[in-house]
Design a protein around this motif. Structure first.
Motif, mmCIF file in Angstrom:
data_model
loop_
_atom_site.group_PDB
_atom_site.id
_atom_site.type_symbol
_atom_site.label_atom_id
_atom_site.label_comp_id
_atom_site.label_asym_id
_atom_site.label_seq_id
_atom_site.Cartn_x
_atom_site.Cartn_y
_atom_site.Cartn_z
ATOM 1 N N ILE A 77 0.845 -1.174 0.000
ATOM 2 C CA ILE A 77 0.000 0.000 0.000
ATOM 3 C C ILE A 77 0.893 1.241 0.000
ATOM 4 O O ILE A 77 1.834 1.361 0.775
ATOM 5 N N GLY A 78 0.623 2.160 -0.919
ATOM 6 C CA GLY A 78 1.447 3.344 -1.045
ATOM 7 C C GLY A 78 2.672 3.149 -1.917
ATOM 8 O O GLY A 78 3.406 4.102 -2.184
ATOM 9 N N GLY A 79 2.901 1.922 -2.382
ATOM 10 C CA GLY A 79 4.055 1.638 -3.222
ATOM 11 C C GLY A 79 3.686 1.639 -4.692
ATOM 12 O O GLY A 79 2.602 2.072 -5.086
ATOM 13 N N GLN A 80 4.591 1.153 -5.516
ATOM 14 C CA GLN A 80 4.318 1.050 -6.939
ATOM 15 C C GLN A 80 5.035 -0.168 -7.504
ATOM 16 O O GLN A 80 5.958 -0.704 -6.890
ATOM 17 N N LEU A 81 4.561 -0.609 -8.654
ATOM 18 C CA LEU A 81 5.210 -1.719 -9.339
ATOM 19 C C LEU A 81 5.289 -1.400 -10.814
ATOM 20 O O LEU A 81 4.550 -0.559 -11.339
ATOM 21 N N SER A 82 6.203 -2.062 -11.473
ATOM 22 C CA SER A 82 6.413 -1.873 -12.902
ATOM 23 C C SER A 82 6.584 -3.243 -13.539
ATOM 24 O O SER A 82 7.335 -4.080 -13.029
ATOM 25 N N ILE A 115 -2.132 4.737 -13.186
ATOM 26 C CA ILE A 115 -1.664 3.684 -14.087
ATOM 27 C C ILE A 115 -0.964 4.344 -15.276
ATOM 28 O O ILE A 115 -1.599 5.068 -16.050
ATOM 29 N N SER A 116 0.324 4.127 -15.401
ATOM 30 C CA SER A 116 1.113 4.753 -16.473
ATOM 31 C C SER A 116 1.635 3.698 -17.441
ATOM 32 O O SER A 116 1.711 2.511 -17.123
ATOM 33 N N TYR A 117 2.022 4.158 -18.621
ATOM 34 C CA TYR A 117 2.394 3.253 -19.719
ATOM 35 C C TYR A 117 3.534 3.870 -20.508
ATOM 36 O O TYR A 117 3.571 5.081 -20.742
ATOM 37 N N TRP A 118 4.487 3.034 -20.880
ATOM 38 C CA TRP A 118 5.457 3.446 -21.905
ATOM 39 C C TRP A 118 5.738 2.279 -22.829
ATOM 40 O O TRP A 118 5.883 1.141 -22.406
ATOM 41 N N SER A 119 5.776 2.595 -24.107
ATOM 42 C CA SER A 119 5.852 1.540 -25.125
ATOM 43 C C SER A 119 7.241 0.927 -25.220
ATOM 44 O O SER A 119 7.381 -0.263 -25.491
ATOM 45 N N GLY A 120 8.277 1.745 -25.033
ATOM 46 C CA GLY A 120 9.621 1.268 -25.291
ATOM 47 C C GLY A 120 9.883 1.210 -26.781
ATOM 48 O O GLY A 120 8.998 1.493 -27.606
ATOM 49 N N THR A 130 5.572 -1.355 -21.033
ATOM 50 C CA THR A 130 5.659 -1.452 -19.578
ATOM 51 C C THR A 130 4.540 -0.640 -18.944
ATOM 52 O O THR A 130 4.254 0.484 -19.373
ATOM 53 N N VAL A 131 3.928 -1.215 -17.929
ATOM 54 C CA VAL A 131 2.901 -0.519 -17.148
ATOM 55 C C VAL A 131 3.438 -0.273 -15.744
ATOM 56 O O VAL A 131 4.052 -1.153 -15.136
ATOM 57 N N ILE A 132 3.213 0.932 -15.245
ATOM 58 C CA ILE A 132 3.585 1.296 -13.878
ATOM 59 C C ILE A 132 2.303 1.557 -13.104
ATOM 60 O O ILE A 132 1.459 2.352 -13.540
ATOM 61 N N VAL A 133 2.139 0.884 -11.983
ATOM 62 C CA VAL A 133 0.942 1.052 -11.151
ATOM 63 C C VAL A 133 1.364 1.622 -9.805
ATOM 64 O O VAL A 133 2.192 1.027 -9.111
ATOM 65 N N ARG A 134 0.811 2.760 -9.464
ATOM 66 C CA ARG A 134 1.040 3.383 -8.169
ATOM 67 C C ARG A 134 -0.166 3.101 -7.292
ATOM 68 O O ARG A 134 -1.293 3.456 -7.646
#
Length: 217
Positions: free
Chosen positions: A92-97, A142-147, A194-198
């Motif tokens: 909780i309060g963290g993020q993953l990628s 929820i963030s996204y970058w294609s690479g 890549t998806v980043i979830v906070r």
């Protein structure tokens, strides 16, 4: 109006806190042990009235096979994406990628003149149900970058929507994932986004799921 073809996946993110069993140790509703949802996806290809120059789109026969990416095609333009992906766990309060897996666009129209097409991406909120109550990780988290492209073929200019993590964009709406311009003949492009979830501090522990959709037109 050009028709848009889509490929969607169901992503799973687990948020865990101390003294609460990590999500994925038990099967949740609609899921399996490990917190991975059954691999299903939806197709939402839409088109306007056919014009004399372009026939109305048709759904390809054969569709898809269980456990494989679903393929939608219109007039030789198609996109495929994984049907599901477990994104991992965080606090909780963290993020993953996590990477989603390969997304591929194939243009087999064989145009003799230069054409262009754009793949876009959007997401729903991620939600979980605990004790009969629904909790949400909203799209701004929820963030996204294609690479870069992992594979290209044919003649054209292949441009990622977000080349690096520094360019990651919050999926608050529909955003460009990849674009191809000055394309001649058959072309393909693939990337592994890549998806980043906070996870906000207001979230509760649970297995959050949402649908990330890639489209091309």
């Amino acid at each position: 109006m050009r028709a848009r073809v889509t490929a969607a996946l169901v992503a799973v993110v687990a948020a865990v806190v101390t003294a609460v069993p990590a999500v994925g140790e038990e099967a949740g509703e609609g899921g399996t042990v490990g917190g991975v949802l059954d691999g299903t996806q939806e197709e939402s290809a839409r088109s306007g009235p056919p014009s004399p120059a372009r026939p109305a789109p048709r759904r390809e026969p054969g569709g898809w096979r269980e456990g494989s990416a679903k393929r939608s095609a219109n007039a030789g333009l198609a996109i495929t994406a994984p049907t599901s992906r477990a994104l991992g766990s965080t606090t909780i309060g963290g993020q993953l990628s996590a990477q989603l897996g390969t997304v591929t666009v194939a243009d087999t129209r064989g145009s003799a003149v230069q054409v262009s097409y754009t793949a876009t991406v959007n997401t729903t909120n991620f939600t979980t149900t605990v004790g009969g109550n629904t909790f949400t990780i909203s799209r701004p988290n929820i963030s996204y970058w294609s690479g870069p492209a992992t594979t290209v073929s044919g003649t054209g200019v292949f441009t990622p929507g977000q080349l690096t993590a520094a360019n990651a964009t919050a999926l608050t709406g529909t955003h460009t994932a990849f674009s191809v311009t000055l394309a001649v003949g058959n072309t393909t492009v693939a990337w592994n986004p890549t998806v980043i979830v906070r996870v906000p501090s207001s979230a509760v522990a649970g297995s959050y799921s949402g649908t990330i959709t890639h489209s091309v037109a």
